[in-house]
Design an enzyme around this catalytic site. Structure first.
Site, PDB file in Angstrom:
ATOM      1  CG  ASP A  99      11.234  13.179   7.004  1.00 60.80           C
ATOM      2  OD1 ASP A  99      11.266  14.260   6.365  1.00 60.80           O
ATOM      3  OD2 ASP A  99      11.189  12.066   6.454  1.00 60.80           O
ATOM      4  CB  ILE A 120       3.763   0.444   3.854  1.00 61.85           C
ATOM      5  CG1 ILE A 120       4.806   1.516   4.144  1.00 61.85           C
ATOM      6  CG2 ILE A 120       2.799   0.286   5.022  1.00 61.85           C
ATOM      7  CD1 ILE A 120       5.502   1.452   5.452  1.00 61.85           C
ATOM      8  CE  LYS A 151       8.986   2.563   7.561  1.00 60.29           C
ATOM      9  NZ  LYS A 151       9.019   3.876   8.185  1.00 60.29           N
ATOM     10  CB  ILE A 204      -0.990   0.057   1.193  1.00 59.49           C
ATOM     11  CG1 ILE A 204      -0.262  -0.192   2.518  1.00 59.49           C
ATOM     12  CG2 ILE A 204      -2.150  -0.883   0.996  1.00 59.49           C
ATOM     13  CD1 ILE A 204      -1.112   0.157   3.739  1.00 59.49           C
ATOM     14  N   GLY A 205       2.140   1.107  -0.023  1.00 62.41           N
ATOM     15  CA  GLY A 205       2.969   2.316  -0.031  1.00 62.41           C
ATOM     16  C   GLY A 205       4.439   1.939  -0.008  1.00 62.41           C
TER      17      GLY A 205
HETATM   18  N1  ATP Z   1       0.192   2.518   9.513  1.00 67.44           N
HETATM   19  C1  ATP Z   1       0.022   2.793   8.213  1.00 67.44           C
HETATM   20  N2  ATP Z   1      -1.188   2.610   7.647  1.00 67.44           N
HETATM   21  C2  ATP Z   1      -1.391   2.907   6.345  1.00 67.44           C
HETATM   22  N3  ATP Z   1      -0.432   3.373   5.513  1.00 67.44           N
HETATM   23  C3  ATP Z   1       0.803   3.566   6.014  1.00 67.44           C
HETATM   24  C4  ATP Z   1       1.095   3.286   7.385  1.00 67.44           C
HETATM   25  N4  ATP Z   1       2.394   3.586   7.599  1.00 67.44           N
HETATM   26  C5  ATP Z   1       2.882   4.023   6.425  1.00 67.44           C
HETATM   27  N5  ATP Z   1       1.939   4.025   5.469  1.00 67.44           N
HETATM   28  C6  ATP Z   1       2.106   4.461   4.057  1.00 67.44           C
HETATM   29  O1  ATP Z   1       3.421   4.177   3.595  1.00 67.44           O
HETATM   30  C7  ATP Z   1       4.123   5.387   3.276  1.00 67.44           C
HETATM   31  C8  ATP Z   1       5.577   5.250   3.674  1.00 67.44           C
HETATM   32  O2  ATP Z   1       5.673   4.995   5.072  1.00 67.44           O
HETATM   33  P1  ATP Z   1       6.835   5.631   5.958  1.00 67.44           P
HETATM   34  O3  ATP Z   1       6.784   7.104   5.836  1.00 67.44           O
HETATM   35  O4  ATP Z   1       6.755   5.072   7.338  1.00 67.44           O
HETATM   36  O5  ATP Z   1       8.104   5.030   5.211  1.00 67.44           O
HETATM   37  P2  ATP Z   1       9.532   5.644   4.891  1.00 67.44           P
HETATM   38  O6  ATP Z   1      10.260   4.638   4.093  1.00 67.44           O
HETATM   39  O7  ATP Z   1      10.180   6.045   6.138  1.00 67.44           O
HETATM   40  O8  ATP Z   1       9.112   6.864   3.998  1.00 67.44           O
HETATM   41  P3  ATP Z   1       9.807   8.188   3.536  1.00 67.44           P
HETATM   42  O9  ATP Z   1      11.241   8.081   3.792  1.00 67.44           O
HETATM   43  O10 ATP Z   1       9.485   8.280   2.091  1.00 67.44           O
HETATM   44  O11 ATP Z   1       9.155   9.257   4.349  1.00 67.44           O
HETATM   45  C9  ATP Z   1       3.364   6.490   4.020  1.00 67.44           C
HETATM   46  O12 ATP Z   1       3.512   7.761   3.444  1.00 67.44           O
HETATM   47  C10 ATP Z   1       1.935   5.976   3.954  1.00 67.44           C
HETATM   48  O13 ATP Z   1       1.357   6.283   2.704  1.00 67.44           O
END
Ligand code: ATP
Ligand code: MG
Length: 385
Positions: free
Chosen positions: A146, A41, A56, A33-34
């Site tokens: 961030d 994710i 994650k 989903i992301g």
């Molecule tokens: N608990 C959750 N429920 C639904 N979607 C989520 C959840 N956690 C994260 N996401 C989705 O996944 C995306 C990426 O998550 P996250 O920001 O934790 O990852 P990241 O790798 O640290 O991202 P970035 O470095 O790009 O900020 C979020 O922007 C969101 O769209």
């Protein structure tokens, strides 16, 4: 100057085919989903109680592992209304997994859904909650580092009006919780976070503290007002030069210029954040009060009706309408198929259809009599005669 270190996580994860995998003994991964700069994710399900979860994932051989640290931050801040509940952290054979409460769309997703325009009412209702989330994280001795629209998500179901803060991989303890000792001032830091929303001092390499989260938040809020920050879309030969140009614009533009044509409260907020000293504790109550008073002056009600609420309702109504159309088409096709097979049935169907129409007509005329009162009743009587 550098932003988040680039991980090799996404490349490795692409080969893992994780759908249907079980993590932590009971969470099944369903679909991606992301994705972020550190991994993927997934939406998943707790196979024991059927509850939805988000997972994650980080490849086990990632250059800069962050997921275990993120799980620790969630643990140390503890369960809180504006943070997703941490359900599990563990290492599988080829990846690490952090299982948490499933949330809804991010503010960046919703901003796009609303064609990159939020009304003042929505911005002010968000500002109130955004400030509360920051206050909560800071009270637990962490800074986020961030702060950006992608890292704030709305909840789902009965929590769909609640704002959540996520992504604590870059968070840092700014104060020892026992001795209340603040981290020392330094000027030799690389930038951690996202250049667009980073504070001027963070871009200059100064150690971040609470004031920097707050300044980033003031940029997020103006981003929602303006649709685009003045330092977006800068073209430069490389990242380094791009960041330098962003910093130059942030420093040279006066705040009143950035916030012109918006209520003065937004400029006050940005000025307040920029004027804080390294160890200062921000006055969150004052800032929320500033926006609350403006909200009241504009005669708004804090009813959690955001710009996207109407869009969701319209979207749902359109879906219902589509379902009704589909059902009607299906019925008609079925009747046609049957009648092709049996001519006698065609007659029966036609009789049925006529009867249905007559019943509907009489229902309609009785509704006119009840709903619209005597005037129409007389008219109907005359027409009937
Ligand atoms: N608990 C959750 N429920 C639904 N979607 C989520 C959840 N956690 C994260 N996401 C989705 O996944 C995306 C990426 O998550 P996250 O920001 O934790 O990852 P990241 O790798 O640290 O991202 P970035 O470095 O790009 O900020 C979020 O922007 C969101 O769209
Ligand atoms: Mg993120």
């Amino acid at each position: 100057m550098a932003t988040k270190p680039v991980s090799s996580g996404r490349v490795n994860l692409a080969n893992l085919a994780l759908e249907n995998r079980i993590v932590g003994g009971k969470y099944r991964l369903l679909k991606s989903i992301g994705s972020g700069s550190f991994g993927e994710i997934y939406q998943g399900i707790n196979t024991q109680d059927g509850k939805d979860v988000a997972v994650k994932i980080e490849a086990i051989d990632v250059k800069y592992p962050l997921l275990r640290y993120e799980a620790k931050v969630y643990e140390q801040i503890g369960p809180h209304a504006g943070l997703p509940a941490l359900l599990h952290y563990g290492s599988e054979k080829r990846f690490n997994a952090l299982v948490m409460e499933l949330l809804g769309p991010s503010l960046e997703d919703l901003f796009n859904l609303c064609k990159r325009h939020f009304t003042l009412k929505t911005v002010l209702m968000l500002a109130d909650q955004l400030l509360m989330r920051l206050e909560c994280v800071h009270q637990h001795c962490f800074i986020h580092r961030d702060v950006k629209p992608d890292n704030f998500l709305m909840g789902i179901g009965r929590n769909c009006n609640k704002l959540y803060m996520i992504d604590f991989g870059l968070a840092k303890r700014y104060q020892d919780p026992e001795r209340c000792q603040h981290i020392p001032y330094r000027e030799d830091r690389n930038l951690t976070g996202t250049a667009r929303y980073a504070s001027i001092n963070a871009q200059r390499g100064i150690e971040q503290s609470r004031r920097d989260d707050l300044e980033s938040l003031s940029y997020c809020i103006m981003y929602f007002n303006l649709g685009k920050l003045p330092w977006q879309g800068i073209v430069a030969p490389n990242k380094q030069q791009k960041y330098e140009k962003i910093l130059e614009l942030k420093r040279s533009m006066c705040i009143d210029e950035i916030c012109k044509s918006w209520p003065v409260e937004f400029a006050l907020f940005m000025k307040y954040a920029r004027n804080l000293r390294f160890q200062d504790e921000p006055d969150y109550v004052y800032l929320r009060q500033l926006f609350r008073l403006l909200f009241r002056t504009l005669n708004h009600h804090f009813d959690h009706v955001y710009d996207w609420t109407h869009l969701h309702q319209q979207q749902k109504e359109r879906e219902r309408e589509r379902d009704r159309d589909r059902d009607r088409d299906r019925d008609r096709d079925r009747d046609r198929d049957r009648s092709r097979r049996d001519p006698q049935q065609l007659v029966e169907l036609e009789v049925k259809r006529l009867r249905r129409t007559r019943v509907e007509q009489s229902r309609l005329s009785s509704r006119l009599e009840i709903g619209d009162g005597h005037k129409h009743k007389h008219l109907d009587d005359k027409q009937l005669k």
